[in-house]
Structure formats: C-alpha cells, structure tokens
Scaffold this motif. Structure first.
Motif, PDB file in Angstrom:
ATOM      1  N   ASP A  11       0.612  -1.151  -0.202  1.00 26.19           N
ATOM      2  CA  ASP A  11      -0.005   0.096  -0.152  1.00 26.19           C
ATOM      3  C   ASP A  11       1.035   1.281  -0.068  1.00 26.19           C
ATOM      4  O   ASP A  11       1.987   1.301   0.391  1.00 26.19           O
ATOM      5  CB  ASP A  11      -1.077   0.066   1.220  1.00 26.19           C
ATOM      6  N   GLY A  12       0.234   2.462  -0.536  1.00 27.16           N
ATOM      7  CA  GLY A  12       1.022   3.657  -0.175  1.00 27.16           C
ATOM      8  C   GLY A  12       1.229   4.303   1.178  1.00 27.16           C
ATOM      9  O   GLY A  12       0.682   3.463   2.148  1.00 27.16           O
ATOM     10  N   ASN A  13       2.064   5.214   1.380  1.00 31.24           N
ATOM     11  CA  ASN A  13       2.237   5.690   2.588  1.00 31.24           C
ATOM     12  C   ASN A  13       1.242   6.705   2.748  1.00 31.24           C
ATOM     13  O   ASN A  13       0.984   7.761   2.057  1.00 31.24           O
ATOM     14  CB  ASN A  13       3.608   6.314   2.741  1.00 31.24           C
ATOM     15  N   PRO A  14       0.109   6.548   3.704  1.00 34.07           N
ATOM     16  CA  PRO A  14      -0.719   7.604   3.804  1.00 34.07           C
ATOM     17  C   PRO A  14      -0.280   9.041   4.154  1.00 34.07           C
ATOM     18  O   PRO A  14      -1.010  10.028   3.785  1.00 34.07           O
ATOM     19  CB  PRO A  14      -1.532   6.834   5.416  1.00 34.07           C
ATOM     20  N   THR A  15       0.729   9.125   4.849  1.00 36.91           N
ATOM     21  CA  THR A  15       1.458  10.515   4.920  1.00 36.91           C
ATOM     22  C   THR A  15       1.583  11.345   3.727  1.00 36.91           C
ATOM     23  O   THR A  15       1.618  12.397   3.722  1.00 36.91           O
ATOM     24  CB  THR A  15       2.582  10.412   5.920  1.00 36.91           C
ATOM     25  N   LEU A  16       2.031  10.518   2.609  1.00 33.45           N
ATOM     26  CA  LEU A  16       2.324  11.210   1.343  1.00 33.45           C
ATOM     27  C   LEU A  16       1.124  11.192   0.448  1.00 33.45           C
ATOM     28  O   LEU A  16       1.144  11.428  -0.470  1.00 33.45           O
ATOM     29  CB  LEU A  16       3.641  10.402   0.894  1.00 33.45           C
ATOM     30  N   ASN A  17      -0.042  10.569   0.927  1.00 34.68           N
ATOM     31  CA  ASN A  17      -1.166  10.451   0.070  1.00 34.68           C
ATOM     32  C   ASN A  17      -1.767  12.042   0.057  1.00 34.68           C
ATOM     33  O   ASN A  17      -2.662  12.168   1.032  1.00 34.68           O
ATOM     34  CB  ASN A  17      -2.267   9.348   0.519  1.00 34.68           C
ATOM     35  N   LEU A  18      -1.608  12.680  -0.915  1.00 37.99           N
ATOM     36  CA  LEU A  18      -2.139  14.233  -0.821  1.00 37.99           C
ATOM     37  C   LEU A  18      -3.206  14.259  -1.468  1.00 37.99           C
ATOM     38  O   LEU A  18      -3.873  15.525  -1.913  1.00 37.99           O
ATOM     39  CB  LEU A  18      -0.876  15.062  -1.487  1.00 37.99           C
TER      40      LEU A  18
END
Length: 515
Positions: free
Chosen positions: A75-82
């Motif tokens: 999965d992607g990193n939620p923090t970098l999910n802009l």
C-alpha cells in the motif's frame, strides 16, 4: 464508499502459479511438528496466502501478523497521500483511548451509557459551532453521529424528501416527482442518494471559469417539487466555498419555500475558524441541516461524520424509530445499526483537547502552508485554480499553463511524482468543464512546511525530467503505467457494472477526486 468485489470462480482459483512452470517444481513440505526458527523458516512462508477459501487449520499469531503486514507494505504511505482529506495523524493518547474502545458497540446504550453521553456532547458542540438556534425550547437543534458524511447526506436527503412529501399530502397534491438542486461538482454520494431514494437530479453545471453552483441558476431550477438545494462548503475539485448566503437571500427575496442542506463535509471544521464571519450555516434562515466529516478536518481517523438539523420540524417524526435495545429505549435514525465507538471518542478528545483556539491554530497553519505551496507552484509556471487566503479549503488545485504547450499533461506529471512516493491526483473537472485537467494537493495537519519544501523540490525534478524526455517516451511510459494500474483496478470493479450510463461519470465521463 466501498467497491463491489467479484467472487473468484473455482476454475480461476485453480489455474496455478503466477509464474508458468513453477507448479512443476516440488518443494519439500516441512512437517507441522517442525520447530519454527522464524516466520520465514516456517512452512507458511513457502505457501501462498489463502485468497479464495478459509484454510482448514490454524496459523500461529506471530506468523499471521507478519505475513499480512508484509502484504500491506505494498500500500502507499498515508502520510504522502496528498489526494485524500482523511486524517492521517492523531496523538498517541487519543490512539490509546480509541484502541481501548474497539470492543464497544456504540449502539448498546444500556451497556455503554457514557459513550452515548459523549456523542450527545459532540452533537451539542458541533451544533453550536454551526450557530444552531439554542435560545428556544420549541426550536431546539438535534443531530447524530454517522459513518462519515455519506450516511449523513443520505439521512439529510431522506429527511428533506419525507418533509416535502408530508407537506404535499396535507395539501392534497401529487408527491410522486421530487427533485433536488445541486452543483455538478457534488461528491458521488449525492448522485447515489438521489437515485436510491427516487429523487430527480437537477444540476447547475460548472463552466470553464466557474467551478461552484450559480445561485441564480440554482434558484431558477426550483419548482413546487423541489425538496431542497445542496450547497457545498468546500468542493472536492477546487476547495471553493459555494455562496450559501446568496442562495438563501434569493429564496427569501422571492418568497420561495425551499430549504438548503449544506454539505460541509470538508469545510465544516475549517470555515468557522478561518472565516468566522462567513455566513453559510444556521445563521441563514433557509439552512435546515448541515453535515460534516469528523474524519477530515475534524482531525479524527476514519470513519465518523455528523449531521445536525435546525429543529425537530425538519426531521419528520415518521422517520425516527423508538426501539428498546438490550434494555435501553432509544430514538434511532440511521442507515446502519451496530458501529464502533472509537471514532466518536476520538472526536470528543480532539474537541476538548484542542478547543477552539487549538483548531484555529491548526487551520490557520494549514491555510498558510497551502498559500505557500500555491506561491511556489505558481513560480514553477502552474495556473492556480483554488482560492487562497483562507477563502476556500486548505488545498491547492492547479494545472499546467496551456500557453507553454507542454508535450506532457497533468497525468504524466502525477505518475512521475508517484515514483517518489507522492500521491498527487490528476483528474478532469466536472461536466461541462471536463476539458480542463488539473491536479490537487490537500494540506492536512501533518503536512508541515518542511514536507511542503520536499514536495516542491520533487515537482521541480519531475518537471525537469519530463521536459528532457521526448513525447513518444512519455506516452509509452504513461501507457505502461496505465496497463499496470489497470490490472489492480479490474479486481475492484465487477465487469457486469463497468459500463453504467446513469451517473454523471457514465453520462459525461466525470471523474471524482478522492475525498
């Protein structure tokens, strides 16, 4: 909002290995009694994880945890999910409180009376934040928690429809053709609510230079069958606040009996702190209900939402069920029943921990960071489509300047940023302005100035890389990425439902920015 999942057929499940020929290689099967030296020395590490059918036997807890955790690293990193408005940071203390509440079923009022009391406190605080009338016992506001703004909007539409129907019945008039007026940039739940509850959709369409509802056009669309007008405080495309006061004033001026529901999913916890003098809430007489997402700028992990009605007049009694559940009498108006208590407790923590000053400080900082990012992107040659200076949500919507005749588009740029881990969505605008491509960065609580600087550097690098590439290479790379992502997307889309033609997406190709 979740996707429909196709159940894999037996034939597909038995097709064998992903790599052709691997099924012919025989591995020695470790005995179940073998001592497990580590997770990756166990027989489970040499087997495919169950995907279509529950296994017959158990798996040690440490191994189950590790193997699932390994899967989730993809999965992607939620923090970098802009792309998303959804909260990705909360303090350790509230995380602990929420974890301790995981076993609690919120609906069990008899067993968990204090949790129910905490919801009541949250409703009261939010209602007052939205300037609900509290001076009269006859006109007291009311509200409830929901599983996000989608359920809240469904409840709001149901209440408006039933109130309109009851009024028409009392007058001896036809009540079979309700309609609702809204902007074509609404979140998809508004389309769902209209279709599920048999309400005709009437749209004020966006244009090439207007991305919000036109108040005059909206009021012109109203007739005797209109159950209400939806106005948005913070559209998902550009973050702009729709002019609720202008709609209200036109309805009053023309003596039109039509209520307004304000969809403040994203802006309900922003506008009161950044633009306290902006009139969009219960200060306007035609506003009868407001929804807000606690898991967006309410600063709570997903999913929790809230809806508040001006008074009991606007929530028809025949929609509310009085039930005795496990020994407790309760009035219920929900689309679901059981739900966790954690997010409600998390909302209460945030509101008493931060207070109005804390929320104001956070929202002001986010607004400053959004303005800073917008200024940097403008320097890089982008056209800024969102409002700055707190006049909209703390986000930046932008696009490439067509005057520069780039040989790549916003989608190619989004793909390159993804290679650095950033999720910055590219999409097309709402119907009637869908020729416009744009990108959007949502500034959330954990998007600091330092992280913003890193993003700007990566934008510069991505633009430099794309400028040095020829068009064919870019097109080939983009096509490759599309095919790769399509493999995953097909798993989340049932083939029987792929070509529907009843939604704005089906009719116009409307894209829905992540919210």
């Amino acid at each position: 909002m979740v996707h429909l999942t196709s159940v894999i057929s037996d034939a597909a499940a038995k097709r064998g290995s992903v790599v052709e020929g691997m099924e012919n290689i025989k591995f020695e099967e470790p005995s179940e009694d073998d001592v497990i030296a580590s997770v990756y020395g166990s027989r489970f590490a040499a087997q495919e994880l169950p995907q279509t059918e529950m296994p017959e036997s158990e798996m040690p807890k440490e191994i189950a945890y590790r193997l699932i955790r390994d899967e989730l690293t993809l999965d992607g990193n939620p923090t970098l999910n802009l792309a998303s408005f959804v909260t990705t940071y909360m303090e350790e203390e509230v995380e602990k409180l929420m974890a301790e509440a995981l076993p609690k079923n919120f609906i069990d009022y008899e067993e968990y009376p204090q949790t129910a009391e905490i919801q009541n406190r949250c409703v009261s605080m939010i209602a007052r934040l939205f300037n609900a009338p509290t001076h009269s016992e006859e006109e007291n506001a009311m509200g409830t928690s929901t599983v996000g703004s989608s359920e809240a909007i469904m409840l709001g539409v149901l209440a408006m429809k039933r109130r309109w129907q009851n009024k028409r019945k009392a007058e001896g008039k036809d009540y079979s053709k309700p309609n609702i007026v809204m902007n074509s940039a609404v979140q998809v739940v508004w389309e769902k609510a209209a279709r599920y509850f048999d309400v005709e959709e009437r749209y004020s369409y966006c244009t090439e230079d207007r991305y919000v509802i036109d108040p005059d056009e909206a009021v012109e669309l109203v007739d005797e069958n209109t159950i209400g007008i939806c106005a948005i405080i913070g559209t998902t495309y550009t973050g702009e606040y729709e002019d609720v006061k202008a709609i209200n004033d036109l309805l009053v001026k023309k003596s039109i009996d039509c209520p307004i529901h304000v969809d403040a999913a994203s802006g309900g916890f922003v506008a009161p702190f950044v633009l306290p003098d902006l009139q969009w809430d219960f200060r306007l007489e035609k506003v009868i209900s407001i929804n807000v997402s606690g898991h967006k700028y309410g600063l709570v992990y997903p999913g929790v939402g809230w809806i508040v009605w001006r008074s009991q007049e606007y929530l028809p009694k025949d929609l509310v069920f009085n039930i005795n559940y496990l020994g407790a009498d309760q009035a219920s108006f929900t689309l679901n029943f059981s739900k966790g208590a954690s997010q409600i407790i998390g909302q209460y923590y945030q509101m008493i921990r931060l207070g109005k000053r804390g929320y104001r400080s956070i929202m002001t900082n986010l607004t400053r960071t959004a303005d800073y990012l917008a200024a940097n992107l403008k320097q890089l040659g982008f056209l800024i489509m969102s409002k700055g200076g707190g006049q909209g949500l703390p986000l930046v919507a932008f696009r490439l300047d067509p005057k520069n005749k780039h040989h790549y588009d916003e989608f190619a740029l989004a793909h390159h940023l993804r290679e650095r881990g950033w999720v910055v969505p590219a999409y097309t605008m709402a119907p009637h302005s869908e020729s416009l491509k744009l990108m959007r960065v949502v500034v959330r609580e954990d998007f600091s100035r330092s992280r913003c600087d890193t993003l700007v550097k990566d934008f510069k690098l991505a633009l430099q890389t794309l400028n040095e590439m020829d068009k064919k290479t870019i097109d080939d790379h983009t096509e490759h990425l599309k095919k790769t992502s399509a493999t995953h997307k097909k798993k989340n889309s049932h083939p029987h439902y792929r070509n529907e033609e009843h939604s704005l997406q089906g009719k116009h190709g409307k894209s829905h920015p992540v919210c």
